[in-house]
Design an enzyme around this catalytic site. Sequence first.
Site, PDB file in Angstrom:
ATOM      1  CG  ASN A   1      -1.252   1.553   1.239  1.00  0.00           C
ATOM      2  OD1 ASN A   1      -1.653   1.637   0.275  1.00  0.00           O
ATOM      3  ND2 ASN A   1      -2.295   1.625   2.345  1.00  0.00           N
ATOM      4  CD1 TRP A   2       3.401   1.206  -2.827  1.00  0.00           C
ATOM      5  CD2 TRP A   2       3.431   2.167  -4.897  1.00  0.00           C
ATOM      6  NE1 TRP A   2       4.197   0.331  -3.986  1.00  0.00           N
ATOM      7  CE2 TRP A   2       4.045   1.179  -4.674  1.00  0.00           C
ATOM      8  CE3 TRP A   2       3.436   3.041  -5.991  1.00  0.00           C
ATOM      9  CZ2 TRP A   2       4.641   0.831  -6.130  1.00  0.00           C
ATOM     10  CZ3 TRP A   2       3.665   3.286  -7.016  1.00  0.00           C
ATOM     11  CH2 TRP A   2       4.813   1.897  -7.407  1.00  0.00           C
ATOM     12  CE  LYS A   3       0.304   3.240   4.717  1.00  0.00           C
ATOM     13  NZ  LYS A   3      -0.480   3.243   6.515  1.00  0.00           N
TER      14      LYS A   3
ATOM     15  CD  GLU B   1      -3.807  -2.319   6.995  1.00  0.00           C
ATOM     16  OE1 GLU B   1      -2.294  -2.830   6.618  1.00  0.00           O
ATOM     17  OE2 GLU B   1      -3.976  -1.520   7.138  1.00  0.00           O
TER      18      GLU B   1
ATOM     19  CD  GLU C   1      -3.091   5.432   6.578  1.00  0.00           C
ATOM     20  OE1 GLU C   1      -2.702   5.504   5.889  1.00  0.00           O
ATOM     21  OE2 GLU C   1      -2.201   4.613   7.480  1.00  0.00           O
TER      22      GLU C   1
ATOM     23  CB  SER D   1       5.053  -2.050  11.668  1.00  0.00           C
ATOM     24  OG  SER D   1       5.128  -0.618  12.155  1.00  0.00           O
TER      25      SER D   1
ATOM     26  CG  HIS E   1      -5.536   2.195   5.730  1.00  0.00           C
ATOM     27  ND1 HIS E   1      -5.103   3.166   5.516  1.00  0.00           N
ATOM     28  CD2 HIS E   1      -5.003   1.102   5.328  1.00  0.00           C
ATOM     29  CE1 HIS E   1      -4.644   2.597   6.205  1.00  0.00           C
ATOM     30  NE2 HIS E   1      -3.637   1.786   5.791  1.00  0.00           N
TER      31      HIS E   1
ATOM     32  N   GLY F   1       2.116   2.207  10.857  1.00  0.00           N
ATOM     33  CA  GLY F   1       3.455   3.163  10.238  1.00  0.00           C
ATOM     34  C   GLY F   1       3.731   3.559  11.994  1.00  0.00           C
TER      35      GLY F   1
ATOM     36  N   GLY G   1       2.543  -1.076   4.420  1.00  0.00           N
ATOM     37  CA  GLY G   1       3.431   0.214   3.924  1.00  0.00           C
ATOM     38  C   GLY G   1       4.369   0.121   3.787  1.00  0.00           C
ATOM     39  N   GLY G   2       5.148   1.081   4.183  1.00  0.00           N
ATOM     40  CA  GLY G   2       6.526   2.341   3.962  1.00  0.00           C
ATOM     41  C   GLY G   2       7.891   1.150   3.840  1.00  0.00           C
TER      42      GLY G   2
END
Length: 249
Positions: free
Chosen positions: A10-12, A167, A97, A213, A95, A173, A234-235
């Site tokens: 997930n590149w966000k 999640e 977010e 994470s 998600h 994150g 993510g990251g």
Amino acid sequence: MARRKIIAGNWKMNMTPSEAVKLCAELKDLVKSDEADVVYCVPAIDIVPVVEAVKGTNVEVGAENMYFEEKGAYTGEISAAMLKDAGVKYVIIGHSERRDYFKEDDVLLNKKVKKAIEAGLTPILCCGESLEQREMGVTMDWIRLQIKSDLVDVTADQVKELVIAYEPIWAIGTGKTATTEQAQEVCKGIRDCIAEMYDDATAAAVRIQYGGSVNAGNAAELFAQPDIDGGLVGGASLKADFGKIVNYK
Ligand code: 13P
């Protein structure tokens, strides 16, 4: 039949179109896999160049969001049909977010899930608890409520094709991964919930990811759990490490 792993980035809100194309080239050989489905969920503006950049590879493209209406006066929104026509296969829905910053609720998310399926996209439906909810001991109640609400009027056959991502919000994150036991326990809880709502065959077919994470160091242990069918990353999906996560064994 064993469930095939699915490992999605997930590149966000990262990567301009030109950066996106560069990243695809960098990751191309690293993310090759015969055992897992590999997906890049990318910002809307990156979809067209990324679909082009991953042509001929094992990577499928996903969107990070969509709107449930067919078409019309919804300035700024993107429809399921637009995603489908652009070559998208998956779409992240709900998600944390988006639930948190953009106030998306389960009534809206249920409409999005149904529209995505109708358009031939595979939803990656996200759920997860806050730290406060975990500490209050209501994690599974909360997640069951999310799953049940988001899947209203979705059939067993449709759920079999679905991807659900667990999640925990406190692990996103933060570098704070859920323990393997915590992740497995909730993913199993989600599968049990699907079994209650539908039947054992549906529960056995639906793929459930863990996200929060995930990195090259913890992926192997997490993905080895019986109810964890891969990850939503993510990251670590924005760097070479993603290849190690895909090839975690
Ligand atoms: P991180 O892997 O950066 O914690 O993000 C997880 C996530 O939100 C994926 O959807």
